[in-house]
Motif scaffolding. Structure first.
Motif, PDB file in Angstrom:
ATOM      1  N   ALA A 153       0.835  -1.202   0.000  1.00 37.26           N
ATOM      2  CA  ALA A 153       0.000   0.000   0.000  1.00 37.26           C
ATOM      3  C   ALA A 153       0.868   1.249   0.000  1.00 37.26           C
ATOM      4  O   ALA A 153       1.888   1.329   0.686  1.00 37.26           O
ATOM      5  CB  ALA A 153      -0.914   0.003   1.221  1.00 37.26           C
ATOM      6  N   VAL A 154       0.436   2.251  -0.776  1.00 37.63           N
ATOM      7  CA  VAL A 154       1.070   3.566  -0.771  1.00 37.63           C
ATOM      8  C   VAL A 154      -0.044   4.618  -0.783  1.00 37.63           C
ATOM      9  O   VAL A 154      -0.982   4.525  -1.564  1.00 37.63           O
ATOM     10  CB  VAL A 154       2.054   3.756  -1.956  1.00 37.63           C
ATOM     11  N   ALA A 155       0.035   5.565   0.149  1.00 35.64           N
ATOM     12  CA  ALA A 155      -0.960   6.630   0.257  1.00 35.64           C
ATOM     13  C   ALA A 155      -0.287   7.964  -0.029  1.00 35.64           C
ATOM     14  O   ALA A 155       0.867   8.193   0.362  1.00 35.64           O
ATOM     15  CB  ALA A 155      -1.572   6.657   1.658  1.00 35.64           C
ATOM     16  N   LYS A 156      -1.022   8.838  -0.705  1.00 35.95           N
ATOM     17  CA  LYS A 156      -0.510  10.166  -1.017  1.00 35.95           C
ATOM     18  C   LYS A 156      -1.611  11.170  -0.715  1.00 35.95           C
ATOM     19  O   LYS A 156      -2.771  10.940  -1.043  1.00 35.95           O
ATOM     20  CB  LYS A 156      -0.089  10.252  -2.483  1.00 35.95           C
ATOM     21  N   PHE A 157      -1.255  12.277  -0.074  1.00 37.75           N
ATOM     22  CA  PHE A 157      -2.221  13.333   0.198  1.00 37.75           C
ATOM     23  C   PHE A 157      -1.492  14.659   0.383  1.00 37.75           C
ATOM     24  O   PHE A 157      -0.285  14.694   0.629  1.00 37.75           O
ATOM     25  CB  PHE A 157      -3.090  13.015   1.424  1.00 37.75           C
ATOM     26  N   SER A 158      -2.238  15.745   0.255  1.00 34.41           N
ATOM     27  CA  SER A 158      -1.686  17.069   0.493  1.00 34.41           C
ATOM     28  C   SER A 158      -1.932  17.450   1.950  1.00 34.41           C
ATOM     29  O   SER A 158      -2.947  17.082   2.538  1.00 34.41           O
ATOM     30  CB  SER A 158      -2.314  18.094  -0.451  1.00 34.41           C
ATOM     31  N   LEU A 159      -0.976  18.152   2.534  1.00 30.29           N
ATOM     32  CA  LEU A 159      -1.067  18.585   3.922  1.00 30.29           C
ATOM     33  C   LEU A 159      -0.788  20.082   3.977  1.00 30.29           C
ATOM     34  O   LEU A 159       0.218  20.549   3.434  1.00 30.29           O
ATOM     35  CB  LEU A 159      -0.045  17.828   4.778  1.00 30.29           C
ATOM     36  N   ALA A 160      -1.679  20.822   4.626  1.00 30.33           N
ATOM     37  CA  ALA A 160      -1.528  22.271   4.761  1.00 30.33           C
ATOM     38  C   ALA A 160      -0.995  22.613   6.142  1.00 30.33           C
ATOM     39  O   ALA A 160      -1.532  22.150   7.151  1.00 30.33           O
ATOM     40  CB  ALA A 160      -2.871  22.958   4.549  1.00 30.33           C
ATOM     41  N   THR A 161       0.070  23.398   6.180  1.00 33.08           N
ATOM     42  CA  THR A 161       0.576  23.947   7.434  1.00 33.08           C
ATOM     43  C   THR A 161       0.428  25.461   7.340  1.00 33.08           C
ATOM     44  O   THR A 161       0.763  26.056   6.317  1.00 33.08           O
ATOM     45  CB  THR A 161       2.043  23.568   7.682  1.00 33.08           C
ATOM     46  N   THR A 162      -0.083  26.075   8.387  1.00 34.01           N
ATOM     47  CA  THR A 162      -0.322  27.514   8.373  1.00 34.01           C
ATOM     48  C   THR A 162       0.407  28.182   9.528  1.00 34.01           C
ATOM     49  O   THR A 162       0.303  27.746  10.674  1.00 34.01           O
ATOM     50  CB  THR A 162      -1.829  27.816   8.472  1.00 34.01           C
ATOM     51  N   GLU A 163       1.161  29.208   9.200  1.00 32.96           N
ATOM     52  CA  GLU A 163       1.834  30.024  10.199  1.00 32.96           C
ATOM     53  C   GLU A 163       1.154  31.382  10.228  1.00 32.96           C
ATOM     54  O   GLU A 163       0.792  31.924   9.190  1.00 32.96           O
ATOM     55  CB  GLU A 163       3.307  30.217   9.844  1.00 32.96           C
ATOM     56  N   THR A 164       0.981  31.921  11.432  1.00 33.98           N
ATOM     57  CA  THR A 164       0.367  33.228  11.584  1.00 33.98           C
ATOM     58  C   THR A 164       1.336  34.140  12.328  1.00 33.98           C
ATOM     59  O   THR A 164       1.940  33.727  13.320  1.00 33.98           O
ATOM     60  CB  THR A 164      -0.955  33.114  12.369  1.00 33.98           C
ATOM     61  N   TYR A 165       1.485  35.350  11.837  1.00 36.51           N
ATOM     62  CA  TYR A 165       2.363  36.327  12.477  1.00 36.51           C
ATOM     63  C   TYR A 165       1.774  37.716  12.289  1.00 36.51           C
ATOM     64  O   TYR A 165       0.859  37.918  11.482  1.00 36.51           O
ATOM     65  CB  TYR A 165       3.784  36.244  11.901  1.00 36.51           C
ATOM     66  N   LYS A 166       2.309  38.674  13.053  1.00 37.97           N
ATOM     67  CA  LYS A 166       1.869  40.068  12.931  1.00 37.97           C
ATOM     68  C   LYS A 166       2.887  40.834  12.109  1.00 37.97           C
ATOM     69  O   LYS A 166       4.100  40.700  12.322  1.00 37.97           O
ATOM     70  CB  LYS A 166       1.731  40.710  14.305  1.00 37.97           C
ATOM     71  N   ASP A 167       2.384  41.646  11.174  1.00 39.41           N
ATOM     72  CA  ASP A 167       3.291  42.485  10.410  1.00 39.41           C
ATOM     73  C   ASP A 167       3.632  43.735  11.227  1.00 39.41           C
ATOM     74  O   ASP A 167       3.241  43.859  12.390  1.00 39.41           O
ATOM     75  CB  ASP A 167       2.705  42.814   9.032  1.00 39.41           C
ATOM     76  N   ARG A 168       4.340  44.673  10.619  1.00 44.81           N
ATOM     77  CA  ARG A 168       4.797  45.872  11.335  1.00 44.81           C
ATOM     78  C   ARG A 168       3.648  46.727  11.856  1.00 44.81           C
ATOM     79  O   ARG A 168       3.796  47.442  12.843  1.00 44.81           O
ATOM     80  CB  ARG A 168       5.687  46.718  10.431  1.00 44.81           C
ATOM     81  N   THR A 169       2.508  46.654  11.188  1.00 46.19           N
ATOM     82  CA  THR A 169       1.359  47.454  11.611  1.00 46.19           C
ATOM     83  C   THR A 169       0.498  46.727  12.638  1.00 46.19           C
ATOM     84  O   THR A 169      -0.488  47.268  13.118  1.00 46.19           O
ATOM     85  CB  THR A 169       0.480  47.826  10.399  1.00 46.19           C
ATOM     86  N   GLY A 170       0.846  45.488  12.974  1.00 42.32           N
ATOM     87  CA  GLY A 170       0.086  44.722  13.945  1.00 42.32           C
ATOM     88  C   GLY A 170      -1.003  43.864  13.328  1.00 42.32           C
ATOM     89  O   GLY A 170      -1.735  43.169  14.034  1.00 42.32           O
ATOM     90  N   LYS A 171      -1.109  43.897  11.999  1.00 41.60           N
ATOM     91  CA  LYS A 171      -2.113  43.095  11.303  1.00 41.60           C
ATOM     92  C   LYS A 171      -1.679  41.629  11.272  1.00 41.60           C
ATOM     93  O   LYS A 171      -0.521  41.322  11.004  1.00 41.60           O
ATOM     94  CB  LYS A 171      -2.274  43.619   9.880  1.00 41.60           C
ATOM     95  N   LEU A 172      -2.618  40.712  11.567  1.00 47.51           N
ATOM     96  CA  LEU A 172      -2.324  39.285  11.522  1.00 47.51           C
ATOM     97  C   LEU A 172      -2.232  38.803  10.077  1.00 47.51           C
ATOM     98  O   LEU A 172      -3.128  39.046   9.275  1.00 47.51           O
ATOM     99  CB  LEU A 172      -3.404  38.480  12.244  1.00 47.51           C
TER     100      LEU A 172
END
Length: 144
Positions: free
Chosen positions: A27-46
């Motif tokens: 058996a071989v399985a393949k799938f897409s995986l999403a990783t999300t990083e969140t940060y604040k820019d210089r103005t404080g916007k996420l």
């Protein structure tokens, strides 16, 4: 000196695993995986930044993915990067970099047969299963 090729990801499946069986019933399985990083820019916007990874699982891990994972599942994957190349019909060289997983921890909360919840992060269920030591399909000790 030896090198290190190690990847650790926590993310959500972008689609149900695509499982195929190769010669010898491997058996071989393949799938897409999403990783999300969140940060604040210089103005404080996420700001959220999502990366998409292609994950490949073999043998027992592939069968577990087929049975228990679905689009949106939260998982921890540990493995290594593998880049492969081929030529398309026009003779152009193509490349794909994939994460070949050798450890899978399911992080979704589930309910077991007794109504008690568990989380794969805390050492219950199928966490830490590797391709070599995956339980057989009909294991009565599995909580789901």
């Amino acid at each position: 000196m030896r090198g290190v090729n190690r990847v650790m990801l926590i993310g959500n499946l972008g689609k149900d695993p695509d499982v195929q069986f190769l010669e010898g019933n491997i058996a071989v399985a393949k799938f897409s995986l999403a990783t999300t990083e969140t940060y604040k820019d210089r103005t404080g916007k996420l700001i959220s930044q999502t990366e998409w990874h292609t994950v490949v699982l073999w043998r027992g891990l592939a069968e577990l993915a087929q049975k228990y994972l679905h689009k949106g599942s939260l998982v921890y994957i540990e493995g290594r990067l593998r880049t492969r190349s081929w030529e398309d019909k026009e003779g152009n060289k193509k490349f794909a970099t994939e994460v070949v997983g050798d450890n899978l921890i399911m992080l979704d909360k589930r309910n077991d047969v007794h109504g008690q919840s568990f989380n794969g992060l805390h050492g219950e269920g199928l966490d830490g299963i590797t391709g070599e030591d995956a339980p057989p399909e009909s294991n009565p000790d599995l909580p789901f």
